[in-house]
Design a protein around this motif. Sequence first.
Motif, PDB file in Angstrom:
ATOM      1  N   LEU A   1       0.819  -1.214   0.000  1.00 21.98           N
ATOM      2  CA  LEU A   1       0.000   0.000   0.000  1.00 21.98           C
ATOM      3  C   LEU A   1       0.852   1.263   0.000  1.00 21.98           C
ATOM      4  N   MET A   2       2.043   1.207   0.594  1.00 24.71           N
ATOM      5  CA  MET A   2       2.912   2.380   0.648  1.00 24.71           C
ATOM      6  C   MET A   2       3.666   2.609  -0.659  1.00 24.71           C
ATOM      7  N   GLY A   3       3.624   1.661  -1.581  1.00 23.83           N
ATOM      8  CA  GLY A   3       4.335   1.804  -2.850  1.00 23.83           C
ATOM      9  C   GLY A   3       5.764   1.332  -2.807  1.00 23.83           C
ATOM     10  N   ASN A   4       6.157   0.627  -1.749  1.00 22.13           N
ATOM     11  CA  ASN A   4       7.520   0.094  -1.676  1.00 22.13           C
ATOM     12  C   ASN A   4       7.664  -1.114  -2.599  1.00 22.13           C
ATOM     13  N   GLN A   5       8.905  -1.447  -2.903  1.00 22.99           N
ATOM     14  CA  GLN A   5       9.152  -2.563  -3.808  1.00 22.99           C
ATOM     15  C   GLN A   5       8.956  -3.892  -3.091  1.00 22.99           C
ATOM     16  N   VAL A   6       8.157  -4.753  -3.698  1.00 27.18           N
ATOM     17  CA  VAL A   6       7.864  -6.083  -3.158  1.00 27.18           C
ATOM     18  C   VAL A   6       8.600  -7.105  -4.022  1.00 27.18           C
ATOM     19  N   ILE A   7       9.527  -7.821  -3.406  1.00 21.09           N
ATOM     20  CA  ILE A   7      10.371  -8.778  -4.130  1.00 21.09           C
ATOM     21  C   ILE A   7      10.044 -10.181  -3.649  1.00 21.09           C
ATOM     22  N   TRP A   8       9.783 -11.067  -4.601  1.00 21.21           N
ATOM     23  CA  TRP A   8       9.555 -12.487  -4.309  1.00 21.21           C
ATOM     24  C   TRP A   8      10.663 -13.296  -4.973  1.00 21.21           C
ATOM     25  N   LYS A   9      11.304 -14.151  -4.182  1.00 23.00           N
ATOM     26  CA  LYS A   9      12.325 -15.050  -4.721  1.00 23.00           C
ATOM     27  C   LYS A   9      11.812 -16.481  -4.602  1.00 23.00           C
ATOM     28  N   ALA A  10      11.668 -17.132  -5.750  1.00 18.73           N
ATOM     29  CA  ALA A  10      11.141 -18.501  -5.755  1.00 18.73           C
ATOM     30  C   ALA A  10      11.499 -19.161  -7.074  1.00 18.73           C
ATOM     31  N   ARG A  11      11.481 -20.478  -7.067  1.00 18.97           N
ATOM     32  CA  ARG A  11      11.718 -21.232  -8.300  1.00 18.97           C
ATOM     33  C   ARG A  11      10.452 -21.341  -9.141  1.00 18.97           C
ATOM     34  N   ASP A  12       9.328 -21.348  -8.481  1.00 27.29           N
ATOM     35  CA  ASP A  12       8.046 -21.554  -9.157  1.00 27.29           C
ATOM     36  C   ASP A  12       7.516 -20.212  -9.669  1.00 27.29           C
ATOM     37  N   MET A  13       7.550 -20.006 -10.972  1.00 26.03           N
ATOM     38  CA  MET A  13       7.068 -18.752 -11.543  1.00 26.03           C
ATOM     39  C   MET A  13       5.561 -18.600 -11.358  1.00 26.03           C
ATOM     40  N   ASP A  14       4.817 -19.706 -11.447  1.00 29.63           N
ATOM     41  CA  ASP A  14       3.371 -19.634 -11.255  1.00 29.63           C
ATOM     42  C   ASP A  14       3.019 -19.191  -9.845  1.00 29.63           C
ATOM     43  N   LEU A  15       3.798 -19.625  -8.876  1.00 30.32           N
ATOM     44  CA  LEU A  15       3.558 -19.217  -7.496  1.00 30.32           C
ATOM     45  C   LEU A  15       3.767 -17.709  -7.343  1.00 30.32           C
ATOM     46  N   VAL A  16       4.846 -17.191  -7.926  1.00 28.90           N
ATOM     47  CA  VAL A  16       5.137 -15.761  -7.834  1.00 28.90           C
ATOM     48  C   VAL A  16       4.054 -14.950  -8.545  1.00 28.90           C
ATOM     49  N   GLN A  17       3.661 -15.386  -9.719  1.00 25.48           N
ATOM     50  CA  GLN A  17       2.654 -14.649 -10.472  1.00 25.48           C
ATOM     51  C   GLN A  17       1.307 -14.632  -9.746  1.00 25.48           C
ATOM     52  N   SER A  18       0.944 -15.765  -9.151  1.00 27.03           N
ATOM     53  CA  SER A  18      -0.321 -15.803  -8.411  1.00 27.03           C
ATOM     54  C   SER A  18      -0.277 -14.881  -7.201  1.00 27.03           C
ATOM     55  N   ALA A  19       0.881 -14.778  -6.554  1.00 30.23           N
ATOM     56  CA  ALA A  19       1.017 -13.860  -5.423  1.00 30.23           C
ATOM     57  C   ALA A  19       0.852 -12.413  -5.869  1.00 30.23           C
ATOM     58  N   PHE A  20       1.449 -12.059  -7.006  1.00 27.71           N
ATOM     59  CA  PHE A  20       1.312 -10.700  -7.517  1.00 27.71           C
ATOM     60  C   PHE A  20      -0.130 -10.403  -7.935  1.00 27.71           C
ATOM     61  N   ASP A  21      -0.808 -11.373  -8.535  1.00 27.12           N
ATOM     62  CA  ASP A  21      -2.193 -11.164  -8.940  1.00 27.12           C
ATOM     63  C   ASP A  21      -3.092 -10.913  -7.737  1.00 27.12           C
ATOM     64  N   VAL A  22      -2.765 -11.537  -6.620  1.00 30.54           N
ATOM     65  CA  VAL A  22      -3.564 -11.334  -5.410  1.00 30.54           C
ATOM     66  C   VAL A  22      -3.238  -9.989  -4.768  1.00 30.54           C
ATOM     67  N   LEU A  23      -1.941  -9.674  -4.664  1.00 29.18           N
ATOM     68  CA  LEU A  23      -1.539  -8.445  -3.990  1.00 29.18           C
ATOM     69  C   LEU A  23      -1.928  -7.188  -4.768  1.00 29.18           C
ATOM     70  N   ARG A  24      -1.948  -7.258  -6.064  1.00 36.76           N
ATOM     71  CA  ARG A  24      -2.245  -6.078  -6.866  1.00 36.76           C
ATOM     72  C   ARG A  24      -3.684  -5.608  -6.691  1.00 36.76           C
ATOM     73  N   THR A  25      -4.542  -6.473  -6.194  1.00 34.20           N
ATOM     74  CA  THR A  25      -5.938  -6.074  -6.003  1.00 34.20           C
ATOM     75  C   THR A  25      -6.088  -5.004  -4.929  1.00 34.20           C
ATOM     76  N   MET A  26      -5.064  -4.799  -4.115  1.00 35.94           N
ATOM     77  CA  MET A  26      -5.126  -3.766  -3.086  1.00 35.94           C
ATOM     78  C   MET A  26      -4.774  -2.391  -3.626  1.00 35.94           C
ATOM     79  N   LEU A  27      -4.252  -2.295  -4.850  1.00 32.70           N
ATOM     80  CA  LEU A  27      -3.783  -1.031  -5.403  1.00 32.70           C
ATOM     81  C   LEU A  27      -4.617  -0.618  -6.611  1.00 32.70           C
ATOM     82  N   PRO A  28      -4.678   0.675  -6.896  1.00 39.02           N
ATOM     83  CA  PRO A  28      -5.236   1.120  -8.172  1.00 39.02           C
ATOM     84  C   PRO A  28      -4.383   0.602  -9.327  1.00 39.02           C
TER      85      PRO A  28
END
Length: 581
Positions: free
Chosen positions: A371-398
């Motif tokens: 919400l503050m606009g800071n950089q959110v970094i995910w480190k993982a081997r599973d690209m689908d896992l990272v993408q799903s996390a971003f799809d969920v988190l982005r719903t909190m922002l315009p």
Amino acid sequence: MNAIVALCHFCELHGPRTLFCTEVLHSPLPQGASSGDISGQNEQAEEEEGGIQMSSRIRSHSPAEGASADSSSPGPKKSDMCEASGCRSLAGGHPGYVSHDKETSIKYVSHQHPNHPQLFSIVRQACVRSLSCEVCPGREGPIFFGDEQHGFVFSHTFFIKDSLARGFQRWYSIITIMMDRIYLINSWPFLLGKIRGIIDELQGKALKVFEAEQFGCPQRAQRMNTAFTPFLHQRNGNAARSLTSLTNDENLWACLHTSFAWLLKACGSRLTEKLLEGAPTEDTLVQMEKLADLKEESEGWDGSEEEEKPSSQLDVVEGQELSKSSPETSLMPDCNSWNVAHRRLSVFRSLRHMRQVLGASAFRMLAWHVLMGNQVIWKARDMDLVQSAFDVLRTMLPIGCVRIIPYSDQYEEAYRCNFLGLSPHVQIPPHILASEFAVLVEVRAATRSSLYPTLFDDEQSLNKYEFVVTSGSPVAADRVGPTILNKIEAALTNQNLSVDVVDQCLVCLKEEWMNKVKVLFKFTKVDSRPKEDTQKLLSILGAAEEDNVKLLKFWMTGLSKTYKSHLMSTVRSPTSSESRN
């Protein structure tokens, strides 16, 4: 589409005349009548490169209501009709053509004239105007005219070759009449292309007949060798030939009925009305702007130049594309196939699911940075896992505040993205790890058999992962945080609210705070008010706390260009007018 399509002809004896028209009837079918008795089953016209392939397969004809020869039709008197059928399409006693659309229970009825007196008057006036005063330069082409009382008309005039006519051609027009001006104007490109195809078909048939007649008996030489008798041949009726004679097509009117009926149905189906309650949201405006930018960029790209670029340059281009991509489009190279896989895998299904997986404290820290606009970094081997996390988190922002690079083999600066996915071997600069403006989520192999209840496991289970959330500025548990974060957590912990309801709560919360952002933007950026007034405004908005102020400033970057430019022009226009005075 509530409209009438008509074919009109300029007779040199009687002036403009309506030859054939097709109208739409929404009235219910007569009771006790079978579909075979009332419907003329016709094949829809197939679009081809050269125009419209018209079909003449009409199995049954039904008398259109009031279309019999003995009925009191509002059409012209018999004495005004050309003896050689130049002003007539259907023979006396012909019942007309009716096609029934079973999907919508709409009938498409074709006669020479509309049966309703008011419609006859409207079509008659449009016919006269299309072939007299309302013509485009060159007398052949499309034109638009009309008014609220008599309807609006799309007219396309054209010539048909006739070896017996003066100037070896006759003047026709196809008109489309409806009362909705906006709808007709928006349908201009569609109508122009399809009507142009019908005209090409008619002109092609007539040209073959004309060339055959000229080859057998050239009329130009014969007329030059004959004494000049103006209009004598017309008075004798030799030149008043019917359109079926000019095209040598006995099924011409059946084909035109098919084409006109298809035109009315297709034109009515391509545009639909959508009710919008209030002004469009900022997310909608930003999404439209990004799609427009992508379209302009794609049109400007040269395929040959892209093939010559080295791989390093292509990576940079992809990075720029990722920062501008539409929120509805996945930002991975294989976006379409990933969307399908994502729905099937559903690694993170919702914010509530993520909160239960990460834990309340870790999720609050992560959500605060988002919400503050800071950089959110995910480190993982599973690209689908990272993408799903971003799809969920982005719903909190315009949408305008979201910049994602879903997976990269090197660290990207915060100005390029606020959501960054990295492979595990990528080294993150130490100053980023210690920064208060970044949060890192490391996905590691789990050391225990299960880290959370298996109730939330999907097809690809998360119990094999361990999520470690770290930041240079961890959020204290007793910190108040932004107001919207507290409301989001309250909605997520309320088990009486379903996931869909929580999603709607997020939409409402974002709109509420975007409205506050708009007020603050106008107050500070446009009006340039002093800090004391700004502080008073923030107190009125209920956003005077430090975290709320930071959130509003970050969300201000997500305002659409349309809103900003409109606001700036609206505010500055009175000032400029006063200065001129």
